[in-house]
Design a protein around this motif. Sequence first.
Motif, PDB file in Angstrom:
ATOM      1  N   MET A   1      -5.105  -9.654   3.209  1.00 50.86           N
ATOM      2  CA  MET A   1      -4.659 -11.052   3.555  1.00 50.86           C
ATOM      3  C   MET A   1      -3.669 -11.014   4.891  1.00 50.86           C
ATOM      4  O   MET A   1      -3.139  -9.983   5.272  1.00 50.86           O
ATOM      5  N   TRP A   2      -3.532 -12.124   5.433  1.00 52.55           N
ATOM      6  CA  TRP A   2      -2.387 -12.091   6.629  1.00 52.55           C
ATOM      7  C   TRP A   2      -1.799 -13.293   6.238  1.00 52.55           C
ATOM      8  O   TRP A   2      -1.939 -14.501   5.726  1.00 52.55           O
TER       9      TRP A   2
ATOM     10  N   ARG B   1       0.893  -1.357   0.122  1.00 48.20           N
ATOM     11  CA  ARG B   1       0.151   0.127  -0.074  1.00 48.20           C
ATOM     12  C   ARG B   1       0.933   1.318  -0.057  1.00 48.20           C
ATOM     13  O   ARG B   1       2.072   1.220   0.751  1.00 48.20           O
ATOM     14  N   ASP B   2       0.417   2.317  -0.519  1.00 44.33           N
ATOM     15  CA  ASP B   2       1.113   3.621  -0.599  1.00 44.33           C
ATOM     16  C   ASP B   2       0.801   4.270   0.479  1.00 44.33           C
ATOM     17  O   ASP B   2       0.145   3.585   1.403  1.00 44.33           O
TER      18      ASP B   2
ATOM     19  N   VAL C   1      -2.459 -10.787  16.866  1.00 41.22           N
ATOM     20  CA  VAL C   1      -1.359 -10.494  16.035  1.00 41.22           C
ATOM     21  C   VAL C   1      -1.833  -9.261  15.122  1.00 41.22           C
ATOM     22  O   VAL C   1      -2.651  -9.058  14.597  1.00 41.22           O
ATOM     23  N   THR C   2      -0.623  -8.229  15.138  1.00 47.50           N
ATOM     24  CA  THR C   2      -0.731  -6.910  14.758  1.00 47.50           C
ATOM     25  C   THR C   2       0.033  -6.979  13.282  1.00 47.50           C
ATOM     26  O   THR C   2      -0.171  -5.813  12.486  1.00 47.50           O
TER      27      THR C   2
ATOM     28  N   THR D   1       4.067  -3.888   8.045  1.00 47.00           N
ATOM     29  CA  THR D   1       3.143  -4.914   7.627  1.00 47.00           C
ATOM     30  C   THR D   1       1.880  -4.888   8.678  1.00 47.00           C
ATOM     31  O   THR D   1       1.113  -5.726   8.804  1.00 47.00           O
ATOM     32  N   GLU D   2       1.863  -3.621   9.348  1.00 45.01           N
ATOM     33  CA  GLU D   2       0.699  -3.185  10.365  1.00 45.01           C
ATOM     34  C   GLU D   2      -0.303  -2.355   9.640  1.00 45.01           C
ATOM     35  O   GLU D   2       0.083  -1.579   9.024  1.00 45.01           O
ATOM     36  N   LEU D   3      -1.332  -2.393  10.193  1.00 41.99           N
ATOM     37  CA  LEU D   3      -2.571  -1.520   9.770  1.00 41.99           C
ATOM     38  C   LEU D   3      -2.810  -0.332  10.972  1.00 41.99           C
ATOM     39  O   LEU D   3      -3.392  -0.736  11.700  1.00 41.99           O
ATOM     40  N   ASN D   4      -2.175   0.489  10.862  1.00 46.97           N
ATOM     41  CA  ASN D   4      -2.348   1.826  11.850  1.00 46.97           C
ATOM     42  C   ASN D   4      -3.658   2.141  11.597  1.00 46.97           C
ATOM     43  O   ASN D   4      -4.161   2.611  10.429  1.00 46.97           O
ATOM     44  N   THR D   5      -4.470   2.605  12.719  1.00 44.59           N
ATOM     45  CA  THR D   5      -6.031   2.983  12.835  1.00 44.59           C
ATOM     46  C   THR D   5      -6.033   4.516  13.159  1.00 44.59           C
ATOM     47  O   THR D   5      -5.489   4.760  14.278  1.00 44.59           O
TER      48      THR D   5
END
Length: 183
Positions: A136-137, A28-29, A124-125, A79-83
């Motif tokens: 996907m993970w 992802r950019d 798992v983050t 590889t983390e999704l910061n919210t």
Amino acid sequence: MKPFIFAMVLSFLSRATAAPAGNELEKRDSTSFKLVAYGVASSYIDIFFSDGLAYAGDASLWEAEGNVVTDVTFLMENTELNTTATPSASKLDPSTLFYIRPVADKVLPVGFTKNGVDTPSDAVTNNFIFYGTYLMWEEASGTLTSSFRLLPMNVSGIYQLYFDYSNLYPSGYEIPVIKSVNV
């Protein structure tokens, strides 16, 4: 699409045996995006934050059910999704991360770290990737998993998001496809 073909496609996407060759896996950019669920409504429905857990639907319909309910956007960092909460008037702790709980033979809630809620020890983050726009993970073995489930709540059109690591397909759950869309 006929239901059995759709189910076969979802089954394939939910547990790919190896990472695709070439440049098919996208990084992802650095722009924000939303996570959405397809396959349970006539259009996609947004993933939102409520008291540390992930839900799908119109957050405004769920506000009476939770203490802190907010729409969220995501930013892929490594590889983390910061919210981040949206609108900006809503507050989430800095570095709030999206998590799954990949535990064998269990279907467990998906959620978010911090924000006054204890994060489960099996959360798992990291190791999230996108295959095109599909979330996907990636397991340590390289296996890609995308086994999300939605459980309808007591408010019409609202679902709680779960992760079905062992592909148990429990009754009462909907089988969505979780994707990203630009904000």
